[in-house]
Design an enzyme around this catalytic site. Structure first.
Site, PDB file in Angstrom:
ATOM      1  N   HIS A 269     -21.486  32.442  80.633  1.00 20.97           N
ATOM      2  CA  HIS A 269     -22.300  33.336  81.456  1.00 20.97           C
ATOM      3  C   HIS A 269     -21.427  34.195  82.355  1.00 20.97           C
ATOM      4  CE1 HIS A 269     -25.037  30.116  80.260  1.00 20.97           C
ATOM      5  NE2 HIS A 269     -26.007  30.999  80.417  1.00 20.97           N
TER       6      HIS A 269
ATOM      7  N   HIS B 289     -35.130  38.052  82.447  1.00 21.28           N
ATOM      8  CA  HIS B 289     -34.714  36.661  82.249  1.00 21.28           C
ATOM      9  C   HIS B 289     -35.700  35.661  82.870  1.00 21.28           C
ATOM     10  CE1 HIS B 289     -32.090  33.092  82.097  1.00 21.28           C
ATOM     11  NE2 HIS B 289     -31.368  33.761  81.215  1.00 21.28           N
TER      12      HIS B 289
ATOM     13  N   ASP C  73     -23.764  35.551  78.537  1.00 19.90           N
ATOM     14  CA  ASP C  73     -25.156  35.809  78.892  1.00 19.90           C
ATOM     15  C   ASP C  73     -25.374  36.177  80.359  1.00 19.90           C
ATOM     16  OD1 ASP C  73     -25.531  34.835  76.320  1.00 19.90           O
ATOM     17  OD2 ASP C  73     -27.219  33.563  76.862  1.00 19.90           O
TER      18      ASP C  73
ATOM     19  N   HIS D 217     -31.424  40.193  75.876  1.00 23.00           N
ATOM     20  CA  HIS D 217     -31.674  38.895  76.521  1.00 23.00           C
ATOM     21  C   HIS D 217     -32.835  39.010  77.516  1.00 23.00           C
ATOM     22  CE1 HIS D 217     -30.624  34.817  77.382  1.00 23.00           C
ATOM     23  NE2 HIS D 217     -29.997  35.033  78.533  1.00 23.00           N
TER      24      HIS D 217
END
Length: 194
Positions: free
Chosen positions: A164, A74, A19, A70
Protein backbone atom coordinates in the site's frame (compact mmCIF):
# COMPACT_ATOMS: atom_id res chain seq x y z
CA UNK A 1 -1.68 -15.87 -9.86
CA UNK A 2 0.20 -13.96 -12.52
CA UNK A 3 -0.37 -16.68 -15.13
CA UNK A 4 -4.16 -16.33 -14.78
CA UNK A 5 -3.78 -12.84 -16.23
CA UNK A 6 -0.59 -13.27 -18.26
CA UNK A 7 -0.44 -16.82 -19.63
CA UNK A 8 2.88 -16.08 -21.39
CA UNK A 9 4.59 -14.59 -18.33
CA UNK A 10 8.05 -15.94 -17.56
CA UNK A 11 8.12 -18.85 -15.13
CA UNK A 12 9.97 -16.69 -12.59
CA UNK A 13 7.48 -13.78 -12.76
CA UNK A 14 5.98 -12.00 -9.77
CA UNK A 15 3.75 -8.94 -9.81
CA UNK A 16 3.92 -6.14 -7.27
CA UNK A 17 0.64 -4.31 -6.74
CA UNK A 18 0.41 -1.06 -4.79
CA UNK A 19 -3.02 -0.06 -3.42
CA UNK A 20 -4.97 2.91 -2.08
CA UNK A 21 -3.03 5.85 -3.49
CA UNK A 22 -1.59 7.84 -4.91
CA UNK A 23 -0.41 9.59 -1.77
CA UNK A 24 1.67 12.79 -1.97
CA UNK A 25 4.14 11.60 0.66
CA UNK A 26 4.50 7.83 0.15
CA UNK A 27 3.91 7.29 -3.56
CA UNK A 28 6.93 9.35 -4.69
CA UNK A 29 9.16 7.36 -2.32
CA UNK A 30 7.84 4.07 -3.71
CA UNK A 31 8.20 5.30 -7.29
CA UNK A 32 11.80 6.30 -6.55
CA UNK A 33 12.54 2.79 -5.23
CA UNK A 34 10.89 1.17 -8.24
CA UNK A 35 13.00 3.31 -10.58
CA UNK A 36 16.17 2.63 -8.57
CA UNK A 37 15.70 -1.14 -8.80
CA UNK A 38 14.21 -1.13 -12.31
CA UNK A 39 10.93 -2.70 -11.17
CA UNK A 40 7.52 -2.14 -12.78
CA UNK A 41 4.43 -2.35 -10.59
CA UNK A 42 0.66 -2.20 -10.90
CA UNK A 43 -0.91 0.68 -9.01
CA UNK A 44 -4.51 0.14 -7.85
CA UNK A 45 -5.79 3.71 -7.71
CA UNK A 46 -8.57 5.19 -5.63
CA UNK A 47 -10.40 7.70 -7.82
CA UNK A 48 -10.48 10.60 -5.36
CA UNK A 49 -6.75 10.20 -4.72
CA UNK A 50 -5.94 9.95 -8.43
CA UNK A 51 -7.90 13.16 -9.04
CA UNK A 52 -6.02 14.95 -6.24
CA UNK A 53 -2.59 13.66 -7.33
CA UNK A 54 -2.73 13.94 -11.12
CA UNK A 55 1.02 14.51 -11.41
CA UNK A 56 1.82 11.27 -9.59
CA UNK A 57 -0.52 9.31 -11.83
CA UNK A 58 1.18 10.84 -14.84
CA UNK A 59 4.55 9.82 -13.44
CA UNK A 60 3.35 6.23 -12.92
CA UNK A 61 2.27 5.95 -16.53
CA UNK A 62 5.38 7.72 -17.87
CA UNK A 63 7.62 5.33 -15.93
CA UNK A 64 5.93 2.23 -17.34
CA UNK A 65 3.75 1.14 -14.44
CA UNK A 66 0.23 -0.15 -15.03
CA UNK A 67 -2.94 1.26 -13.54
CA UNK A 68 -5.86 -0.60 -11.94
CA UNK A 69 -9.27 0.67 -10.78
CA UNK A 70 -9.72 0.41 -6.97
CA UNK A 71 -13.06 2.30 -6.67
CA UNK A 72 -13.76 5.99 -6.26
CA UNK A 73 -13.65 6.24 -2.44
CA UNK A 74 -12.51 2.79 -1.18
CA UNK A 75 -15.65 2.03 0.87
CA UNK A 76 -15.45 -0.92 3.27
CA UNK A 77 -17.24 -3.27 3.37
CA UNK A 78 -17.72 -2.88 -0.36
CA UNK A 79 -19.82 -5.94 -1.20
CA UNK A 80 -22.62 -4.93 1.20
CA UNK A 81 -23.45 -1.81 -0.76
CA UNK A 82 -26.47 -1.70 -3.05
CA UNK A 83 -25.69 -2.85 -6.62
CA UNK A 84 -26.16 0.69 -7.92
CA UNK A 85 -23.66 2.07 -5.40
CA UNK A 86 -21.12 -0.61 -6.34
CA UNK A 87 -21.55 0.22 -10.01
CA UNK A 88 -21.23 3.94 -9.30
CA UNK A 89 -17.98 3.51 -7.31
CA UNK A 90 -16.39 1.54 -10.14
CA UNK A 91 -17.71 3.65 -13.03
CA UNK A 92 -16.81 7.02 -11.43
CA UNK A 93 -13.30 5.81 -10.60
CA UNK A 94 -12.88 4.56 -14.15
CA UNK A 95 -13.91 7.93 -15.56
CA UNK A 96 -11.51 9.83 -13.28
CA UNK A 97 -8.60 7.45 -13.87
CA UNK A 98 -9.03 7.60 -17.66
CA UNK A 99 -9.19 11.40 -17.49
CA UNK A 100 -6.12 11.70 -15.25
CA UNK A 101 -3.94 8.97 -16.77
CA UNK A 102 -4.95 8.87 -20.41
CA UNK A 103 -5.19 5.08 -20.08
CA UNK A 104 -8.18 2.82 -19.54
CA UNK A 105 -7.74 0.34 -16.68
CA UNK A 106 -8.68 -3.19 -17.64
CA UNK A 107 -8.25 -4.51 -14.09
CA UNK A 108 -10.36 -3.99 -10.97
CA UNK A 109 -9.46 -4.75 -7.36
CA UNK A 110 -12.21 -4.63 -4.77
CA UNK A 111 -11.41 -2.75 -1.55
CA UNK A 112 -10.20 -5.26 1.01
CA UNK A 113 -10.57 -8.07 -1.52
CA UNK A 114 -14.30 -7.97 -0.74
CA UNK A 115 -15.94 -9.83 -3.62
CA UNK A 116 -19.59 -10.70 -4.21
CA UNK A 117 -21.72 -11.53 -7.25
CA UNK A 118 -22.75 -7.84 -7.44
CA UNK A 119 -19.13 -6.65 -7.33
CA UNK A 120 -18.07 -9.16 -9.99
CA UNK A 121 -21.05 -8.20 -12.17
CA UNK A 122 -20.21 -4.48 -11.90
CA UNK A 123 -16.58 -5.14 -12.82
CA UNK A 124 -17.70 -7.21 -15.82
CA UNK A 125 -20.20 -4.52 -16.83
CA UNK A 126 -17.29 -2.06 -16.93
CA UNK A 127 -15.19 -4.52 -18.98
CA UNK A 128 -12.70 -5.10 -16.19
CA UNK A 129 -11.01 -8.24 -14.96
CA UNK A 130 -11.07 -8.75 -11.18
CA UNK A 131 -7.69 -9.23 -9.51
CA UNK A 132 -6.74 -10.36 -6.04
CA UNK A 133 -3.36 -11.24 -4.52
CA UNK A 134 -1.35 -14.21 -3.29
CA UNK A 135 0.93 -12.54 -0.73
CA UNK A 136 -0.55 -10.01 1.70
CA UNK A 137 2.05 -8.75 4.18
CA UNK A 138 -0.70 -6.75 5.92
CA UNK A 139 1.54 -3.71 5.67
CA UNK A 140 -1.45 -1.44 6.29
CA UNK A 141 -1.53 -2.71 9.91
CA UNK A 142 2.06 -1.46 10.37
CA UNK A 143 3.47 -4.70 11.84
CA UNK A 144 7.05 -3.45 11.38
CA UNK A 145 9.25 -3.37 8.29
CA UNK A 146 10.97 -6.63 9.29
CA UNK A 147 7.64 -8.48 9.34
CA UNK A 148 6.54 -6.96 6.03
CA UNK A 149 9.90 -7.89 4.50
CA UNK A 150 9.71 -11.50 5.72
CA UNK A 151 6.17 -11.91 4.39
CA UNK A 152 7.04 -10.49 0.98
CA UNK A 153 10.18 -12.62 0.71
CA UNK A 154 7.94 -15.71 1.04
CA UNK A 155 6.89 -15.02 -2.58
CA UNK A 156 6.97 -17.86 -5.07
CA UNK A 157 7.01 -17.68 -8.85
CA UNK A 158 3.64 -16.54 -10.14
CA UNK A 159 2.60 -14.70 -6.99
CA UNK A 160 0.86 -11.33 -6.93
CA UNK A 161 2.23 -9.27 -4.04
CA UNK A 162 0.13 -6.66 -2.24
CA UNK A 163 1.46 -3.43 -0.70
CA UNK A 164 0.00 0.00 0.00
CA UNK A 165 1.06 3.57 -0.75
CA UNK A 166 -2.12 5.21 0.56
CA UNK A 167 -4.43 5.08 3.54
CA UNK A 168 -2.00 6.07 6.27
CA UNK A 169 1.64 6.06 7.31
CA UNK A 170 3.52 3.80 4.88
CA UNK A 171 7.07 4.31 6.18
CA UNK A 172 7.30 0.60 7.06
CA UNK A 173 6.20 -0.40 3.57
CA UNK A 174 8.79 1.88 1.98
CA UNK A 175 11.53 0.46 4.22
CA UNK A 176 10.45 -3.13 3.48
CA UNK A 177 10.43 -2.52 -0.29
CA UNK A 178 13.93 -1.07 0.00
CA UNK A 179 15.04 -4.55 1.13
CA UNK A 180 12.62 -6.75 -0.82
CA UNK A 181 12.99 -5.38 -4.35
CA UNK A 182 16.73 -5.99 -4.76
CA UNK A 183 16.54 -9.28 -2.87
CA UNK A 184 13.80 -10.76 -5.08
CA UNK A 185 15.68 -9.62 -8.17
CA UNK A 186 18.91 -11.19 -6.86
CA UNK A 187 16.94 -14.38 -6.18
CA UNK A 188 16.02 -14.50 -9.86
CA UNK A 189 12.49 -13.13 -9.89
CA UNK A 190 11.23 -11.04 -12.81
CA UNK A 191 8.73 -8.31 -11.95
CA UNK A 192 5.84 -7.92 -14.40
CA UNK A 193 2.90 -5.55 -14.59
CA UNK A 194 -0.61 -6.94 -14.76
Amino acid sequence: MVRDLLPNAPSNAVALTIDDGPDPRWTPQILDLLRRYDVQATFCLVGVEAHAQRGLVGRMVAEGHSICNHTMTHPIPFSRRAPGKIEDEIARAQSVIVDVSGTTPRLFRSPGGDWSPDVLAAAAHNNMIPIDWDIDPRDWTRPGSTTITQRLLAARPGDILLCHDGGGNRAQTVEALRMVLPRLKTDGYAFVTL
